[in-house]
Design a protein around this motif. Structure first.
Motif, mmCIF file in Angstrom:
data_model
loop_
_atom_site.group_PDB
_atom_site.id
_atom_site.type_symbol
_atom_site.label_atom_id
_atom_site.label_comp_id
_atom_site.label_asym_id
_atom_site.label_seq_id
_atom_site.Cartn_x
_atom_site.Cartn_y
_atom_site.Cartn_z
ATOM 1 N N LEU A 152 0.853 -1.195 0.000
ATOM 2 C CA LEU A 152 0.000 0.000 0.000
ATOM 3 C C LEU A 152 0.884 1.239 0.000
ATOM 4 N N LYS A 153 0.551 2.202 -0.855
ATOM 5 C CA LYS A 153 1.303 3.457 -0.908
ATOM 6 C C LYS A 153 0.325 4.621 -0.891
ATOM 7 N N LEU A 154 0.516 5.533 0.047
ATOM 8 C CA LEU A 154 -0.323 6.726 0.179
ATOM 9 C C LEU A 154 0.546 7.963 0.002
ATOM 10 N N SER A 155 0.058 8.926 -0.762
ATOM 11 C CA SER A 155 0.836 10.142 -0.984
ATOM 12 C C SER A 155 -0.050 11.371 -0.892
ATOM 13 N N ASN A 156 0.542 12.452 -0.441
ATOM 14 C CA ASN A 156 -0.118 13.750 -0.326
ATOM 15 C C ASN A 156 0.852 14.794 -0.869
ATOM 16 N N GLU A 157 0.418 15.570 -1.876
ATOM 17 C CA GLU A 157 1.321 16.503 -2.543
ATOM 18 C C GLU A 157 0.705 17.895 -2.603
ATOM 19 N N TYR A 158 1.578 18.913 -2.508
ATOM 20 C CA TYR A 158 1.178 20.313 -2.575
ATOM 21 C C TYR A 158 1.984 20.988 -3.681
ATOM 22 N N LEU A 159 1.288 21.677 -4.607
ATOM 23 C CA LEU A 159 1.919 22.352 -5.734
ATOM 24 C C LEU A 159 1.579 23.837 -5.693
ATOM 25 N N TRP A 160 2.605 24.671 -5.756
ATOM 26 C CA TRP A 160 2.408 26.116 -5.684
ATOM 27 C C TRP A 160 2.880 26.767 -6.980
ATOM 28 N N GLN A 161 1.931 27.445 -7.667
ATOM 29 C CA GLN A 161 2.264 28.197 -8.868
ATOM 30 C C GLN A 161 2.675 29.608 -8.457
ATOM 31 N N PHE A 162 3.927 29.971 -8.694
ATOM 32 C CA PHE A 162 4.423 31.271 -8.257
ATOM 33 C C PHE A 162 3.809 32.414 -9.060
ATOM 34 N N ASN A 163 3.622 32.232 -10.362
ATOM 35 C CA ASN A 163 3.171 33.334 -11.210
ATOM 36 C C ASN A 163 1.745 33.772 -10.908
ATOM 37 N N ASP A 164 0.820 32.805 -10.751
ATOM 38 C CA ASP A 164 -0.569 33.179 -10.479
ATOM 39 C C ASP A 164 -0.995 32.872 -9.047
ATOM 40 N N GLU A 165 -0.035 32.520 -8.187
ATOM 41 C CA GLU A 165 -0.284 32.274 -6.761
ATOM 42 C C GLU A 165 -1.438 31.282 -6.567
ATOM 43 N N ASN A 166 -1.306 30.139 -7.179
ATOM 44 C CA ASN A 166 -2.350 29.122 -7.122
ATOM 45 C C ASN A 166 -1.813 27.877 -6.418
ATOM 46 N N LEU A 167 -2.561 27.368 -5.451
ATOM 47 C CA LEU A 167 -2.192 26.152 -4.722
ATOM 48 C C LEU A 167 -3.054 24.995 -5.187
ATOM 49 N N GLU A 168 -2.399 23.874 -5.461
ATOM 50 C CA GLU A 168 -3.112 22.641 -5.813
ATOM 51 C C GLU A 168 -2.713 21.555 -4.818
ATOM 52 N N ILE A 169 -3.690 20.795 -4.356
ATOM 53 C CA ILE A 169 -3.458 19.705 -3.404
ATOM 54 C C ILE A 169 -3.856 18.392 -4.057
ATOM 55 N N ARG A 170 -3.018 17.372 -3.880
ATOM 56 C CA ARG A 170 -3.281 16.055 -4.454
ATOM 57 C C ARG A 170 -3.211 14.986 -3.360
ATOM 58 N N LEU A 171 -4.151 14.074 -3.409
ATOM 59 C CA LEU A 171 -4.191 12.956 -2.469
ATOM 60 C C LEU A 171 -4.362 11.677 -3.274
ATOM 61 N N ALA A 172 -3.469 10.690 -3.050
ATOM 62 C CA ALA A 172 -3.468 9.498 -3.895
ATOM 63 C C ALA A 172 -3.184 8.233 -3.086
ATOM 64 N N PRO A 173 -4.186 7.380 -2.878
ATOM 65 C CA PRO A 173 -3.941 6.036 -2.347
ATOM 66 C C PRO A 173 -3.703 5.066 -3.502
ATOM 67 N N ASN A 174 -2.677 4.215 -3.373
ATOM 68 C CA ASN A 174 -2.319 3.269 -4.420
ATOM 69 C C ASN A 174 -2.087 1.886 -3.848
ATOM 70 N N LEU A 175 -2.430 0.874 -4.631
ATOM 71 C CA LEU A 175 -2.159 -0.516 -4.302
ATOM 72 C C LEU A 175 -1.156 -1.043 -5.316
ATOM 73 N N GLY A 176 -0.014 -1.536 -4.820
ATOM 74 C CA GLY A 176 1.041 -1.995 -5.707
ATOM 75 C C GLY A 176 1.302 -3.477 -5.593
ATOM 76 N N TYR A 177 1.908 -4.036 -6.648
ATOM 77 C CA TYR A 177 2.258 -5.457 -6.672
ATOM 78 C C TYR A 177 3.638 -5.602 -7.288
ATOM 79 N N ARG A 178 4.555 -6.274 -6.557
ATOM 80 C CA ARG A 178 5.912 -6.465 -7.066
ATOM 81 C C ARG A 178 5.959 -7.710 -7.934
ATOM 82 N N LEU A 179 6.163 -7.508 -9.233
ATOM 83 C CA LEU A 179 6.176 -8.604 -10.195
ATOM 84 C C LEU A 179 7.489 -9.373 -10.174
ATOM 85 N N SER A 180 8.581 -8.662 -9.899
ATOM 86 C CA SER A 180 9.914 -9.257 -9.817
ATOM 87 C C SER A 180 10.791 -8.308 -9.012
#
Length: 215
Positions: A152-180
């Protein structure tokens, strides 16, 4: 920790349902890496963006991102990445350069990662963006991720646009499988909320599938 993620999920679902500017789609991606030296890798990826809902249900191709990145291990668990992204959209090509610094902490049952990023978009003017991403990863069986096992992999990301002062927030839960030992695949969803501080005027929900191949 589970209660925190449930709270964040409920908060974001409430934001989605309270807004009208909502879109959804799929993000298939393939990432390949090649070891140049004991401390350096060459990483390439291609990702397609396809909408299946944008004001109405309709399958629409949006863009393709192609990236090439050199990853340098600076310490045992730290890496410095630098490279370029080429975005193919509406018959035109957009260019972006990037610099990432990654820090990984390995605990008994968890692996935590921090990524600090700075990006430059080249258009009529140079647009600048800063990013911070926190990731936590855990094997679903045992203390480490072995071959033919899920994680299981969970991520939380914050992106800041300097030119237009815009904040974007991302939330992503992922399920992974190791094939090799070299290859793995991840499935998940990613919610993106743009212009989050002033007014949530854009939100997106993406279905993700990412294949990692180490050559």
């Amino acid at each position: 920790m589970r209660s925190i993620f449930i709270f964040v999920f409920v908060l974001f679902v409430g934001k989605i349902t309270s807004q009208t500017n909502f879109s959804a789609g799929v993000l298939p991606k393939v990432v390949t890496s090649f070891k140049i030296s004991p401390k350096m890798k060459w990483v390439n990826s291609i990702e397609s963006r396809e909408f299946f809902y944008d004001e109405k249900f309709e399958l629409t191709h949006s863009l393709v991102d192609v990236s090439t990145i050199f990853s340098l291990k600076t310490e045992m668990n730290n890496k410095l990445n630098f490279g370029f992204i080429f975005r193919f959209k509406d018959g035109e090509v957009e260019y972006r350069s990037l610099q990432h610094y990654n820090i990984i902490h390995s605990l008994e049952q968890f692996q935590m990662g921090h990524r600090f990023a700075f990006e430059q978009f080249y258009d009529d003017v140079i647009n600048l963006r800063g990013r911070y991403r926190f990731t936590i990863q855990r094997a679903l069986n045992g203390d480490k991720i072995d071959v033919f096992e899920w994680y299981l992999k969970l991520s939380n990301e914050y992106l800041w646009q300097f030119n237009d002062e815009n904040l974007e927030i991302r939330l992503a839960p992922n399920l992974g499988y190791r094939l090799s030992k070299r290859n793995k695949i991840e499935f998940g969803v990613e919610y993106r909320a743009a212009n989050f501080i002033r007014e949530l005027n854009k939100n997106e929900l993406w279905m993700r599938c990412t294949m990692y191949i180490s050559l």
